[in-house]
Every structure is written in C-alpha cells, then in structure tokens.
Design a protein around this motif. Structure first.
Motif, PDB file in Angstrom:
ATOM      1  N   PHE A 111       0.831  -1.208   0.000  1.00  0.00           N
ATOM      2  CA  PHE A 111       0.000   0.000   0.000  1.00  0.00           C
ATOM      3  C   PHE A 111       0.865   1.258   0.000  1.00  0.00           C
ATOM      4  CE2 PHE A 111      -3.424  -2.730   1.983  1.00  0.00           C
ATOM      5  CZ  PHE A 111      -4.261  -2.670   0.886  1.00  0.00           C
ATOM      6  N   SER A 112       1.945   1.224   0.776  1.00  0.00           N
ATOM      7  CA  SER A 112       2.830   2.384   0.849  1.00  0.00           C
ATOM      8  C   SER A 112       3.495   2.643  -0.501  1.00  0.00           C
ATOM      9  CB  SER A 112       3.890   2.158   1.928  1.00  0.00           C
ATOM     10  OG  SER A 112       4.778   3.243   1.997  1.00  0.00           O
ATOM     11  N   ILE A 113       3.959   1.575  -1.144  1.00  0.00           N
ATOM     12  CA  ILE A 113       4.602   1.713  -2.448  1.00  0.00           C
ATOM     13  C   ILE A 113       3.614   2.234  -3.487  1.00  0.00           C
ATOM     14  CG2 ILE A 113       5.666   0.435  -4.354  1.00  0.00           C
ATOM     15  CD1 ILE A 113       6.909  -1.409  -2.272  1.00  0.00           C
ATOM     16  N   SER A 114       2.389   1.712  -3.465  1.00  0.00           N
ATOM     17  CA  SER A 114       1.386   2.165  -4.432  1.00  0.00           C
ATOM     18  C   SER A 114       1.037   3.634  -4.210  1.00  0.00           C
ATOM     19  CB  SER A 114       0.123   1.307  -4.320  1.00  0.00           C
ATOM     20  OG  SER A 114      -0.496   1.462  -3.046  1.00  0.00           O
ATOM     21  N   GLY A 115       1.009   4.075  -2.951  1.00  0.00           N
ATOM     22  CA  GLY A 115       0.721   5.471  -2.656  1.00  0.00           C
ATOM     23  C   GLY A 115       1.791   6.407  -3.175  1.00  0.00           C
ATOM     24  N   ARG A 116       3.061   5.941  -3.122  1.00  0.00           N
ATOM     25  CA  ARG A 116       4.145   6.778  -3.647  1.00  0.00           C
ATOM     26  C   ARG A 116       4.230   6.711  -5.167  1.00  0.00           C
ATOM     27  NH1 ARG A 116       6.886   4.374   0.800  1.00  0.00           N
ATOM     28  NH2 ARG A 116       7.975   2.953  -0.609  1.00  0.00           N
ATOM     29  N   THR A 117       3.699   5.644  -5.748  1.00  0.00           N
ATOM     30  CA  THR A 117       3.743   5.489  -7.212  1.00  0.00           C
ATOM     31  C   THR A 117       2.615   6.258  -7.882  1.00  0.00           C
ATOM     32  OG1 THR A 117       4.735   3.291  -6.983  1.00  0.00           O
ATOM     33  CG2 THR A 117       3.735   3.819  -9.101  1.00  0.00           C
ATOM     34  N   LEU A 118       1.397   6.093  -7.360  1.00  0.00           N
ATOM     35  CA  LEU A 118       0.230   6.761  -7.955  1.00  0.00           C
ATOM     36  C   LEU A 118      -0.021   8.106  -7.271  1.00  0.00           C
ATOM     37  CD1 LEU A 118      -2.154   3.700  -8.290  1.00  0.00           C
ATOM     38  CD2 LEU A 118      -1.077   4.952 -10.148  1.00  0.00           C
ATOM     39  N   GLU A 119       0.871   9.040  -7.503  1.00  0.00           N
ATOM     40  CA  GLU A 119       0.693  10.372  -6.928  1.00  0.00           C
ATOM     41  C   GLU A 119       0.037  11.296  -7.948  1.00  0.00           C
ATOM     42  OE1 GLU A 119       4.506  11.695  -5.844  1.00  0.00           O
ATOM     43  OE2 GLU A 119       5.381  11.481  -7.829  1.00  0.00           O
ATOM     44  N   ASN A 120      -0.204  12.537  -7.554  1.00  0.00           N
ATOM     45  CA  ASN A 120      -0.945  13.480  -8.404  1.00  0.00           C
ATOM     46  C   ASN A 120      -0.282  13.738  -9.748  1.00  0.00           C
ATOM     47  OD1 ASN A 120      -2.901  13.771  -6.448  1.00  0.00           O
ATOM     48  ND2 ASN A 120      -1.879  15.504  -5.468  1.00  0.00           N
ATOM     49  N   ARG A 121       1.024  13.664  -9.799  1.00  0.00           N
ATOM     50  CA  ARG A 121       1.725  13.963 -11.050  1.00  0.00           C
ATOM     51  C   ARG A 121       1.901  12.730 -11.934  1.00  0.00           C
ATOM     52  NH1 ARG A 121       6.935  16.702  -8.460  1.00  0.00           N
ATOM     53  NH2 ARG A 121       6.552  14.934  -7.072  1.00  0.00           N
ATOM     54  N   ARG A 122       1.374  11.572 -11.498  1.00  0.00           N
ATOM     55  CA  ARG A 122       1.553  10.349 -12.285  1.00  0.00           C
ATOM     56  C   ARG A 122       0.216   9.617 -12.426  1.00  0.00           C
ATOM     57  NH1 ARG A 122       6.592   7.092  -9.962  1.00  0.00           N
ATOM     58  NH2 ARG A 122       6.695   6.398 -12.145  1.00  0.00           N
ATOM     59  N   THR A 123      -0.810  10.333 -12.750  1.00  0.00           N
ATOM     60  CA  THR A 123      -2.154   9.749 -12.830  1.00  0.00           C
ATOM     61  C   THR A 123      -2.417   9.042 -14.151  1.00  0.00           C
ATOM     62  OG1 THR A 123      -3.005  11.869 -13.639  1.00  0.00           O
ATOM     63  CG2 THR A 123      -3.128  11.454 -11.258  1.00  0.00           C
ATOM     64  N   CYS A 124      -1.525   9.159 -15.125  1.00  0.00           N
ATOM     65  CA  CYS A 124      -1.746   8.530 -16.439  1.00  0.00           C
ATOM     66  C   CYS A 124      -1.034   7.187 -16.581  1.00  0.00           C
ATOM     67  CB  CYS A 124      -1.282   9.469 -17.557  1.00  0.00           C
ATOM     68  SG  CYS A 124      -2.272  10.978 -17.682  1.00  0.00           S
TER      69      CYS A 124
END
Length: 272
Positions: free
Chosen positions: A241-254
């Motif tokens: 969950f922590s890794i996914s939160g850092r991966t899917l941030e506001n600047r990487r929504t695509c």
C-alpha cells in the motif's frame, strides 16, 4: 531509540548541563537504559522475524510467543520496575497473540518442531486431530492432466523462491524434537511424518523440505502449501500500500495498470 540514547548519553548530559536542564535526566541512568535494552531485545528480534516476507513466518508465531512469555517470567533478582514491566508485557502477549489453527499447524509443519513440545499434551492431541481433519478435507487431485501438472510446477517454483529467515534455530532449542521419541497418533501419513527423522540442510528452509518430500508425503506437502503461505503479520501488505501510494501520486495519474505493477514489483524487490 533506547540504544541511541545510551550511545549518546554523555553528550546528552553535557548539552542539558549547558542549558541548565539536568532535571530532565534526573531519574535516568546508564544501568536503567542497559536493563531496558536487554529486556526489549527479544521483542525487537521477534518483530523483525515475524515481519519477513521472503520466508515462512506463520510457523514462528507460537515459538516466539512461548519464548517471549518465558523471557517475561519474574526473577528474585529483578528490580521492581522490571517486574512491573514483565507483568504488563506478559498480559499483553497473552491478550494480543492468540494462537489459531494456522499458527499451530505451522509449527507441526516445521520438521524440527513437529513433536510440539511447547504445547501441553491436550493441545498436541487437538492439533493432531485438527491436522487429520484438514488432510481428509483436501480434494483429490488428478495428476495425469496437463492442468494439474502445470499447477504442480508453479507450486514447486513458488517453494523454490523461499529464503530462510535470519538467525539460528537454537533460540528455540528447548522445544526442538527429541531423537527417537515414541509417538503414537494413528493418523496414517501424519503418523509416518511424525515418526520419520527429517533431513534438512537448513533448519529454517521449510519449503525446500516439503518440495523434496512431496512424493513421500503428498497430502502433508499440499497442506504445507496451504498453511505456510499465510503471513504472520500485515507488514508486506502495508508495504505494498505504501509503495502504491508513492507510485500513484498526483503527477503520475496517467500510468497504466501494467506500468504500476512493474513499478511496484521493482520497488518492493529493492526494498526487500
């Protein structure tokens, strides 16, 4: 944290002395800190081992619970604060760590501890009977079909990926099996497993043992796959969950689903 305070004890005292705040450490001494470190060290080790994700952990729960309860037993030489802390910890361990079906079977499936010497005779009998029921409930597997052969290969590959955890088994040596001990369970394959002296290159590498002995104990090996895959803690899930939160941030929504999966796997591998 306590180790950090002990290592910097003299520097902390000097700083507080300059500030005129020595009262902050008026009740703290090196002896107290060393006592705390010695008492808390097994808890730290247990936490680290039970949080592992590259090896089986469900089989460690009962052993660590018994080890910690033994560690918290009172001694006449213990100072009063340590006795209070031990009493409190014993209550918390008994309350928070409740041994269920998987935790008990996990110990049985560890060949070095299959005699279950950390349990009472009544508990052992209950575990043996529970294992017998579990083995009887396993569906029959057809080994001649291509699907089942492929599934068997995948399970073998999954077992081969296991890595034994750090540390040595002697920490649990008082509960290790006794050679040539007489056991009478009358439970067919389970009885053969209990009576057989296991041969393991690494006492911690349980999955390799079941991979190499799956033809000798086919039902027990399948049960091992079912039980030993259960993690003892939620650390690996929280990490995901922590890794996914850092991966899917506001600047990487695509990011596509495939890209997210690859990123998470790579980060998890680097972290572990």
């Amino acid at each position: 944290m306590v180790k950090s305070v002990l290592n910097a004890f003299d520097d902390i005292q000097s700083i507080l002395l300059e500030r005129g705040e020595m009262h902050r450490m008026s009740h703290i001494s090196k002896d107290i800190l060393q006592m705390l470190i010695h008492f808390l060290q097994p808890f730290k080790q247990a936490t680290e081992e039970l949080s592992g994700s590259k090896y089986c952990t469900i089989n460690l729960v009962a052993l660590w619970k018994t080890t910690l309860l033994t560690h918290c037993q009172f001694s006449q030489d213990d100072p009063v604060p340590l006795r209070i802390m031990k009493h409190r910890c014993m209550g918390l361990i008994s309350e928070r760590i409740v041994l269920g079906h998987h935790e008990k079977l996990g110990v049985l499936l560890w060949p070095k501890f299959k005699q279950l010497r950390m349990f009472t005779p009544e508990e052992r009998e209950e575990i043996y009977e529970s294992t017998c029921r579990e083995l009887a409930s396993l569906p029959k597997r057809a080994t001649t079909t291509e699907v089942n052969a492929q599934q068997q290969q995948e399970e073998d590959k999954e077992m081969a990926r296991s890595v034994p955890p750090p540390g040595a088994v002697p920490i649990f040596s008082q509960w290790a099996d006794i050679e040539d001990a007489e056991l009478d369970t009358g439970l067919d394959e389970l009885e053969q497993y209990l009576q057989r002296k296991p041969t393991m290159e690494n006492d911690r590498d349980i999955l390799s043992f079941w991979k190499h002995n799956q033809n000798l104990f086919p039902s027990m090996a399948r049960l091992a796959r079912k039980i030993l895959c259960v993690p003892a803690s939620s650390v690996s899930c929280e990490l995901a969950f922590s890794i996914s939160g850092r991966t899917l941030e506001n600047r990487r929504t695509c990011l596509s689903t495939a890209s997210v999966n690859v990123n998470m796997k790579m980060k998890a591998a680097l972290h572990l």
